[in-house]
Each structure stands twice: as C-alpha cells, then as structure tokens.
Write a protein that holds these residues in place. Structure first.
Motif, short mmCIF file in Angstrom:
data_model
loop_
_atom_site.label_atom_id
_atom_site.label_comp_id
_atom_site.label_asym_id
_atom_site.label_seq_id
_atom_site.Cartn_x
_atom_site.Cartn_y
_atom_site.Cartn_z
N VAL A 147 0.86 -1.17 0.00
CA VAL A 147 0.00 0.00 0.00
C VAL A 147 0.90 1.23 0.00
O VAL A 147 1.88 1.29 0.74
CB VAL A 147 -0.91 -0.01 1.25
N ALA A 148 0.59 2.18 -0.85
CA ALA A 148 1.43 3.38 -0.95
C ALA A 148 1.47 4.11 0.39
O ALA A 148 0.43 4.47 0.93
CB ALA A 148 0.89 4.30 -2.04
N PRO A 149 2.67 4.29 0.93
CA PRO A 149 2.78 5.00 2.21
C PRO A 149 2.52 6.49 2.00
O PRO A 149 2.47 6.98 0.88
CB PRO A 149 4.22 4.75 2.62
N GLY A 150 2.40 7.22 3.09
CA GLY A 150 2.16 8.65 3.03
C GLY A 150 3.43 9.45 2.86
O GLY A 150 3.47 10.62 3.22
N PHE A 151 4.47 8.84 2.34
CA PHE A 151 5.73 9.53 2.14
C PHE A 151 6.41 9.01 0.87
O PHE A 151 6.03 8.00 0.32
CB PHE A 151 6.67 9.34 3.34
N LYS A 152 7.43 9.73 0.43
CA LYS A 152 8.24 9.32 -0.71
C LYS A 152 9.69 9.31 -0.27
O LYS A 152 10.06 9.94 0.72
CB LYS A 152 8.04 10.27 -1.89
N MET A 153 10.52 8.58 -1.04
CA MET A 153 11.93 8.44 -0.67
C MET A 153 12.81 8.53 -1.91
O MET A 153 12.39 8.18 -3.00
CB MET A 153 12.18 7.08 -0.01
N SER A 154 14.04 8.96 -1.69
CA SER A 154 15.05 8.95 -2.75
C SER A 154 16.43 8.92 -2.09
O SER A 154 16.56 9.08 -0.88
CB SER A 154 14.94 10.19 -3.65
N ARG A 155 17.42 8.71 -2.92
CA ARG A 155 18.80 8.93 -2.48
C ARG A 155 19.41 9.83 -3.54
O ARG A 155 19.03 9.80 -4.70
CB ARG A 155 19.57 7.62 -2.35
#
Length: 114
Positions: free
Chosen positions: A35-43
């Motif tokens: 399920v898509a979380p309420g945040f996004k991530m990157s490096r």
C-alpha cells in the motif's frame, strides 16, 4: 531464500549526474508492491565540488547523510556543515541547497511528506 525476512534493498530508479554534479534516484514505490505510504523516498549523490539546485517546497523533508562532507544552506544564509550520521530536518517552505565540500561523493537519503 529466507521468506521470513524479505530483502532490505529498495528499488531505486536509474538516474544520471546533471551538470551541477547531482544525481537523484527516487524509490519506485509501486515496485514495493505494498500500500502506498504517506511519504516518498530517494537517495542522491553529489560529486566533489558539486551542489544541489536551490529548492523550496511545501513538503516536509528529512535527509540522512550516509557518506561524504558538505555544507547545507537554509534560507539563503544559515550554513551548516554536514557529515555521515547527520539527520537534517527541512520544514515546509524552507529554501535549501547542499554543496559537496569533501574529496569523495556526498551520499544522502531523503524522505518527504506533505
């Protein structure tokens, strides 16, 4: 394969360095099959002498410095040195840019949310 402990690796999207020495690789959240979380991530990686573009947005953001050394500039004048192990909180509408001041790559993991 141990099914009780899934792999800890994240599916990062491929990217190239731009002319400022910056490369941003976002996490492909759809590939996580959750399920898509309420945040996004990157490096992101900044080459020695390189920098990120000046950025300002409504999202709140956390940076985790994984490798390298640099200088964070917030709101145009607040300059802070960063090094591995530092966690930086960037609130909503805080302008920011990061410059690599070291001899090696500056590697940062970023998490942001509204």
């Amino acid at each position: 394969m141990n099914r009780e402990h899934p792999s800890a690796s994240l599916p990062f999207e491929s990217a190239n360095f731009d002319d400022t020495g910056l490369k941003v690789e976002k996490v492909d959240m759809k590939a996580l099959r959750a399920v898509a979380p309420g945040f996004k991530m990157s490096r992101f990686t900044i080459k020695p002498g390189g920098h990120s573009a000046l950025d300002c947005h409504e999202d709140q953001e956390l940076w985790f410095i994984a490798a390298g050394e640099g200088e964070l500039t917030r709101n145009g004048s607040e300059v802070t040195s960063v090094r591995p192990g530092d966690v930086i909180e960037l609130g909503s509408n805080i302008s920011h840019t990061l410059r690599n001041t070291g001899d090696g790559d500056l590697r940062v993991f970023s998490v942001w949310w509204m």
